[in-house]
Motif scaffolding. Structure first.
Motif, PDB file in Angstrom:
ATOM      1  N   UNK A   1       0.869  -1.176   0.000  1.00  0.00           N
ATOM      2  CA  UNK A   1       0.000   0.000   0.000  1.00  0.00           C
ATOM      3  C   UNK A   1       0.903   1.221   0.000  1.00  0.00           C
ATOM      4  N   UNK A   2       1.134   1.792  -1.185  1.00  0.00           N
ATOM      5  CA  UNK A   2       2.053   2.926  -1.300  1.00  0.00           C
ATOM      6  C   UNK A   2       1.296   4.241  -1.130  1.00  0.00           C
ATOM      7  N   UNK A   3       2.042   5.296  -0.861  1.00  0.00           N
ATOM      8  CA  UNK A   3       1.460   6.610  -0.584  1.00  0.00           C
ATOM      9  C   UNK A   3       0.906   7.252  -1.861  1.00  0.00           C
ATOM     10  N   UNK A   4      -0.090   8.090  -1.677  1.00  0.00           N
ATOM     11  CA  UNK A   4      -0.647   8.858  -2.794  1.00  0.00           C
ATOM     12  C   UNK A   4       0.329   9.934  -3.239  1.00  0.00           C
ATOM     13  N   UNK A   5       0.938  10.614  -2.272  1.00  0.00           N
ATOM     14  CA  UNK A   5       1.941  11.630  -2.598  1.00  0.00           C
ATOM     15  C   UNK A   5       3.280  10.950  -2.855  1.00  0.00           C
ATOM     16  N   UNK A   6       3.902  11.301  -3.973  1.00  0.00           N
ATOM     17  CA  UNK A   6       5.197  10.728  -4.340  1.00  0.00           C
ATOM     18  C   UNK A   6       6.099  11.842  -4.849  1.00  0.00           C
ATOM     19  N   UNK A   7       7.393  11.581  -4.853  1.00  0.00           N
ATOM     20  CA  UNK A   7       8.344  12.588  -5.324  1.00  0.00           C
ATOM     21  C   UNK A   7       8.010  12.977  -6.760  1.00  0.00           C
ATOM     22  N   UNK A   8       7.970  14.272  -7.079  1.00  0.00           N
ATOM     23  CA  UNK A   8       7.537  14.695  -8.417  1.00  0.00           C
ATOM     24  C   UNK A   8       8.401  14.176  -9.553  1.00  0.00           C
ATOM     25  N   UNK A   9       9.667  13.867  -9.275  1.00  0.00           N
ATOM     26  CA  UNK A   9      10.528  13.351 -10.343  1.00  0.00           C
ATOM     27  C   UNK A   9      10.057  11.985 -10.827  1.00  0.00           C
ATOM     28  N   UNK A  10       9.342  11.260  -9.984  1.00  0.00           N
ATOM     29  CA  UNK A  10       8.780   9.969 -10.389  1.00  0.00           C
ATOM     30  C   UNK A  10       7.913  10.135 -11.632  1.00  0.00           C
ATOM     31  N   UNK A  11       7.117  11.211 -11.655  1.00  0.00           N
ATOM     32  CA  UNK A  11       6.184  11.410 -12.767  1.00  0.00           C
ATOM     33  C   UNK A  11       6.890  11.952 -14.007  1.00  0.00           C
ATOM     34  N   UNK A  12       8.037  12.561 -13.811  1.00  0.00           N
ATOM     35  CA  UNK A  12       8.871  12.938 -14.955  1.00  0.00           C
ATOM     36  C   UNK A  12       9.490  11.687 -15.559  1.00  0.00           C
ATOM     37  N   UNK A  13       9.991  10.808 -14.693  1.00  0.00           N
ATOM     38  CA  UNK A  13      10.616   9.571 -15.164  1.00  0.00           C
ATOM     39  C   UNK A  13       9.614   8.679 -15.881  1.00  0.00           C
ATOM     40  N   UNK A  14       8.398   8.613 -15.365  1.00  0.00           N
ATOM     41  CA  UNK A  14       7.382   7.716 -15.932  1.00  0.00           C
ATOM     42  C   UNK A  14       6.807   8.222 -17.248  1.00  0.00           C
ATOM     43  N   UNK A  15       7.040   9.488 -17.560  1.00  0.00           N
ATOM     44  CA  UNK A  15       6.507  10.063 -18.787  1.00  0.00           C
ATOM     45  C   UNK A  15       5.190  10.781 -18.624  1.00  0.00           C
ATOM     46  N   UNK A  16       4.642  10.790 -17.402  1.00  0.00           N
ATOM     47  CA  UNK A  16       3.329  11.407 -17.199  1.00  0.00           C
ATOM     48  C   UNK A  16       3.368  12.926 -17.351  1.00  0.00           C
ATOM     49  N   UNK A  17       4.467  13.554 -16.972  1.00  0.00           N
ATOM     50  CA  UNK A  17       4.548  15.011 -17.077  1.00  0.00           C
ATOM     51  C   UNK A  17       4.491  15.441 -18.544  1.00  0.00           C
ATOM     52  N   UNK A  18       5.145  14.669 -19.405  1.00  0.00           N
ATOM     53  CA  UNK A  18       5.238  15.064 -20.812  1.00  0.00           C
ATOM     54  C   UNK A  18       4.200  14.403 -21.719  1.00  0.00           C
ATOM     55  N   UNK A  19       3.711  13.224 -21.317  1.00  0.00           N
ATOM     56  CA  UNK A  19       2.919  12.448 -22.284  1.00  0.00           C
ATOM     57  C   UNK A  19       1.547  12.015 -21.796  1.00  0.00           C
ATOM     58  N   UNK A  20       1.146  12.415 -20.581  1.00  0.00           N
ATOM     59  CA  UNK A  20      -0.133  11.945 -20.052  1.00  0.00           C
ATOM     60  C   UNK A  20      -1.226  12.919 -20.468  1.00  0.00           C
ATOM     61  N   UNK A  21      -1.617  12.811 -21.741  1.00  0.00           N
ATOM     62  CA  UNK A  21      -2.539  13.783 -22.322  1.00  0.00           C
ATOM     63  C   UNK A  21      -3.682  13.088 -23.057  1.00  0.00           C
ATOM     64  N   UNK A  22      -4.792  13.805 -23.184  1.00  0.00           N
ATOM     65  CA  UNK A  22      -5.904  13.378 -24.025  1.00  0.00           C
ATOM     66  C   UNK A  22      -6.075  14.384 -25.155  1.00  0.00           C
ATOM     67  N   UNK A  23      -6.379  13.906 -26.394  1.00  0.00           N
ATOM     68  CA  UNK A  23      -6.664  14.841 -27.495  1.00  0.00           C
ATOM     69  C   UNK A  23      -8.114  15.316 -27.407  1.00  0.00           C
ATOM     70  N   UNK A  24      -8.296  16.585 -27.131  1.00  0.00           N
ATOM     71  CA  UNK A  24      -9.639  17.132 -26.913  1.00  0.00           C
ATOM     72  C   UNK A  24     -10.052  18.061 -28.043  1.00  0.00           C
ATOM     73  N   UNK A  25     -11.359  18.089 -28.303  1.00  0.00           N
ATOM     74  CA  UNK A  25     -11.921  18.962 -29.326  1.00  0.00           C
ATOM     75  C   UNK A  25     -13.238  19.515 -28.807  1.00  0.00           C
TER      76      UNK A  25
END
Length: 514
Positions: free
Chosen positions: A67-91
């Motif tokens: 059971x891991x924490x909800x808050x995690x070091x922000x670099x984790x999300x840079x490493x995982x690609x979420x900061x740059x690539x976690x997007x939806x194409x919206x119209x």
């Protein structure tokens, strides 16, 4: 389609009326795409989670939980690609002011071609009867061939645009195929643009020195950054898995269909660590294993199907969804992905820490490959609720609404009902309830006629009702009513725990999986 939409609205209303799901912050006019689970909903949800957890951790010697924490070091999300690539194409549609996912609009258009093909096949099957050769018909019928050609052309173009992240062509596809806004009926569209789905907040002093952090958009990364801790402390050998149930958060702009797509939701994820080169073998293993878990519930094998991904995520070399037939069509409830070694390699790179596994059989160290199974608890809840809901006409002007929940996951397992509120029957009923409550979630109800009480229990999906009457005081027997058949039988009070246990125990589900 309109009828199915009406059915879905009825189910949503039933969910509120009978304490399954409430709109969050309702007395303040609600919070969009956020929901609370009521007294019956939380029991059903917990039972689904327990079924998943025990299937993973009890039936597999090499899978453990964290059971891991909800808050995690922000670099984790840079490493995982979420900061740059976690997007939806919206119209957006300029007339209705409504916003849509461009990929969903196009997928719905592809589905229309499939519907046309299936209608042609169904008409021919009805016309030719037992002599109908479906495969030959699909290969030779001019109308089917034309629909298939158009579908494949659209599908190929759509897959290329998604893989190339070509937002301009996504819009052009929508224009070329004259896809209209379902609200306004117009084709007055904006350009397609990407929107990041992560929630941001700050940790620490807001005056200065605060760290910008994210609410986790998935639970998987908490497993990846802990995999070596678990492996070493648990003396785990590859292949092994780590399971987790927890909340995740996504700033969904196009949140719809009740609890199907929410901003705060719960996931059940298992990451399975394997040797490089063996990942596709294990991908196929978990693909079949997870489908068997779903089908064991008995909701109808025909309601499930696989949907292989056309556009793979940046971390995957194979991916499929298990889709379930909701009132609004087949929709994803679980994803199985071969994530390669992307996540662990990225965390090793960004953290500067060596997180390789030493394989004693090969006498070498490597970054493991990972097979992921990820299921949305809320979507699973919705699939169960929709599949089990039935409005029954019993004839002679009588009717009932019943939830045919599989007994092991039903929120209430039995209800004890005194026939009348006198003559010592309530006291005897309370005595029986107190005996059963140590083993089963058990309700006591003495208000209204016995018929109305049966209907109430049917509406929340209680598998068994136990009626205490005057004969109970004489011979210690009660009337046991079964929900689905409504059949009644006399049984001894001393046999209730055994009879109910055989039916409502989670073990009856788990045994189907081994």
């Amino acid at each position: 389609m309109a009828k199915q939409e009406d059915v879905f609205k009825t189910i949503v209303a039933h969910a509120k009326e009978y304490g399954f799901v409430f709109q969050s912050s309702e007395i303040y006019d609600g919070l969009s795409a956020v929901y609370d689970y009521g007294q019956n909903g939380v029991e059903l949800k917990n039972n689904i989670k327990r079924y998943w957890w025990e299937a993973m951790t009890m039936l597999n010697d090499n899978i453990v939980g964290i059971d891991s924490a909800i808050f995690m070091h922000p670099t984790i999300w840079k490493a995982s690609g979420h900061v740059d690539a976690f997007n939806d194409p919206l119209i957006d549609n300029k007339d209705s002011k409504k916003r849509y996912r461009a990929d969903v609009l196009i997928e719905d258009e592809i589905a229309k071609f499939d519907e046309k093909i299936n209608k042609e096949v169904a008409k021919a099957a009805k016309r030719f009867g037992d002599s109908f050769d479906e495969a030959m018909f699909r290969q030779t019928n001019p109308r089917v061939l034309e629909h298939t050609r158009k579908r494949d052309e659209l599908h190929t173009r759509f897959a290329k645009a998604m893989n190339d992240n070509d937002l301009a062509d996504l819009k052009q596809i929508i224009l070329d195929y004259e896809i209209v806004d379902p609200i306004s009926g117009t084709r007055n569209w904006t350009d397609v643009r990407q929107f990041n789905l992560m929630f941001k907040t700050e940790m620490g002093s807001t005056a200065d020195g605060a760290m910008e952090v994210y609410l986790r958009p998935e639970t998987a990364q908490g497993i990846f950054v802990n995999y070596l801790n678990v492996q070493k402390t648990g003396r785990m050998r590859i292949p092994f898995g780590i399971a987790q149930i927890g909340k995740a958060f996504r700033n969904e702009i196009v949140a719809r269909q009740f609890i199907f797509r929410m901003r705060e939701f719960e996931q059940m994820e298992m990451q399975f660590f394997v040797r490089p080169g063996e990942e596709l073998k294990w991908f196929d293993h978990w693909r079949q294993t997870r489908l068997r878990w779903h089908k064991a519930l008995g909701l109808g094998d025909e309601k499930y199907r696989f949907h292989d991904h056309e556009k793979l995520a940046h971390y995957a070399n194979a991916a499929t969804d298990i889709e379930f037939q909701m009132p609004f069509g087949f929709k994803e409830v679980e994803g199985i992905h071969s994530r390669t070694n992307f996540d662990l390699s990225q965390h090793e790179k960004f953290s500067g820490k060596k997180i390789q596994y030493f394989d004693p059989e090969l006498n070498e160290s490597y970054v493991p490959y990972v097979i992921e199974t990820s299921i949305g608890v809320d979507r699973m809840f919705l699939s169960v609720l929709c599949s089990c809901y039935e409005a029954q006409d019993l004839g002679n002007g009588d009717s009932r609404v019943v939830l045919h929940f599989p007994a092991p996951i039903a929120p209430v397992k039995c209800a004890v009902l005194p026939l009348v509120k006198k003559d010592g029957l309530p006291e005897k009923a309370r005595e029986i309830q107190h005996r059963l409550r140590f083993d089963f979630t058990c309700q006591y109800d003495e208000k209204d006629s016995i018929g109305k009480r049966y209907r109430r229990q049917d509406a929340i999906g209680t598998p068994y009702c136990i009626t205490v009457d005057h004969q109970t005081l004489e011979d210690n027997t009660v009337t046991l009513r079964e929900r689905d058949s409504m059949e009644q039988s006399r049984v001894n009070v001393d046999d209730l725990q055994r009879i109910l246990g055989d039916s409502v125990s989670l073990n009856s589900l788990l045994r189907k999986l081994v």
